[in-house]
Enzyme design. Structure first.
Site, PDB file in Angstrom:
ATOM      1  CG  ASP A  56      -1.897  -1.133   1.210  1.00 47.65           C
ATOM      2  OD1 ASP A  56      -2.198  -1.620   0.103  1.00 47.65           O
ATOM      3  OD2 ASP A  56      -2.336  -1.549   2.293  1.00 47.65           O
TER       4      ASP A  56
HETATM    5  N1  URA Z   1      -1.330  -6.125   3.623  1.00 44.47           N
HETATM    6  C1  URA Z   1      -1.859  -4.893   3.642  1.00 44.47           C
HETATM    7  O1  URA Z   1      -2.933  -4.686   4.183  1.00 44.47           O
HETATM    8  N2  URA Z   1      -1.184  -3.888   3.060  1.00 44.47           N
HETATM    9  C2  URA Z   1       0.035  -4.055   2.472  1.00 44.47           C
HETATM   10  O2  URA Z   1       0.621  -3.099   1.971  1.00 44.47           O
HETATM   11  C3  URA Z   1       0.569  -5.364   2.463  1.00 44.47           C
HETATM   12  C4  URA Z   1      -0.133  -6.384   3.044  1.00 44.47           C
END
Ligand code: URA
Length: 236
Positions: free
Chosen positions: A104
């Protein structure tokens, strides 16, 4: 050289993924020795045939592999329609590199960047079960009962999912949680905690498989060693 499928050749050259390459072929944008090819499954000899995409010659690129400790505020795509900074802009390379899997925008940590589609597929394919380790900061302490449920297995969009292991790295601090998983699904960690109404305030991926960013400051990167590359490539 042994003949290979045209879509494989295009993806190995970094032109597009294999699926996208099929689309390019169907759109009539690819030619072999001066003739447009629109049939899928066509084989070519990279040593003898001349391949053009939109009139431009396509040649194999040297494979490159990087491990980045992703900083906050970067998208894990090669381009962003909203003009946000991309992780590939952090890497000094002229190759057509792309991130392997997604983190993310505000998640930090281990992210592999390469121009090798086969390598990328091996690292993210669920069958190969490369373990991801995340450090999450929750908005409230994780209750024992919820931890047990997350370890036993819960239903996420109808599919049973679980954390393999859950640890508290700081004594008597149940908001800082380390989780181990082989799942690579979108927003996996946040959605798992979200099932029990926890908000993930901060998320950092410490490692993927044997590739850890423990010795890499956030925002910096290193090349993978040949041994590391081989180790991933020899998985199924
Ligand atoms: N899980 C998430 O919620 N976000 C990420 O960036 C990676 C794994």
């Amino acid at each position: 050289m042994t003949p290979i499928r045209l879509n494989k050749f295009l993806s190995e050259c970094g032109a597009a993924s294999r699926r996208k390459s099929d689309e390019l072929i169907l759109q009539g944008r690819v030619s072999v020795n001066g003739k447009v090819v629109v049939e899928l499954g066509r084989k070519i000899d990279p040593a003898k045939d001349s391949i053009l995409l939109d009139g431009e010659i396509i040649k194999p690129e040297k494979k490159v592999y990087f491990l980045l400790n992703k900083p906050k505020g970067y998208v894990t795509t090669t381009e962003d329609e909203k003009g946000r900074k991309t992780v590939v802009s952090l890497i000094k390379s002229n190759a057509k590199i792309f991130p392997v899997g997604r983190l993310d925008y505000n998640t930090t940590g281990a992210l592999v960047i390469t121009n090798d589609g086969d390598f990328a597929n091996k690292l993210i394919h669920p069958r190969n079960k490369f373990q991801r380790v995340y450090l999450a900061l929750l908005d409230k302490p994780l209750e024992f009962g919820h931890k047990e449920k997350l370890l036993k297995g819960v239903f996420l969009e109808g599919k049973k999912s679980k954390f393999i292991r859950v640890e508290f790295p700081k004594r008597k601090d149940f908001k800082n949680v380390r989780v181990f998983t082989t799942e690579g699904k979108y927003h996996f960690v946040k959605r798992m905690f979200g099932l029990f109404k926890y908000n993930v305030k901060r998320l950092h991926r410490e490692s993927i498989g044997f590739l850890s960013v423990a010795d890499l400051p956030v925002g910096s990167y290193r090349k993978l060693t040949m041994q590391e590359v081989k180790k991933v490539l020899k998985t199924n």
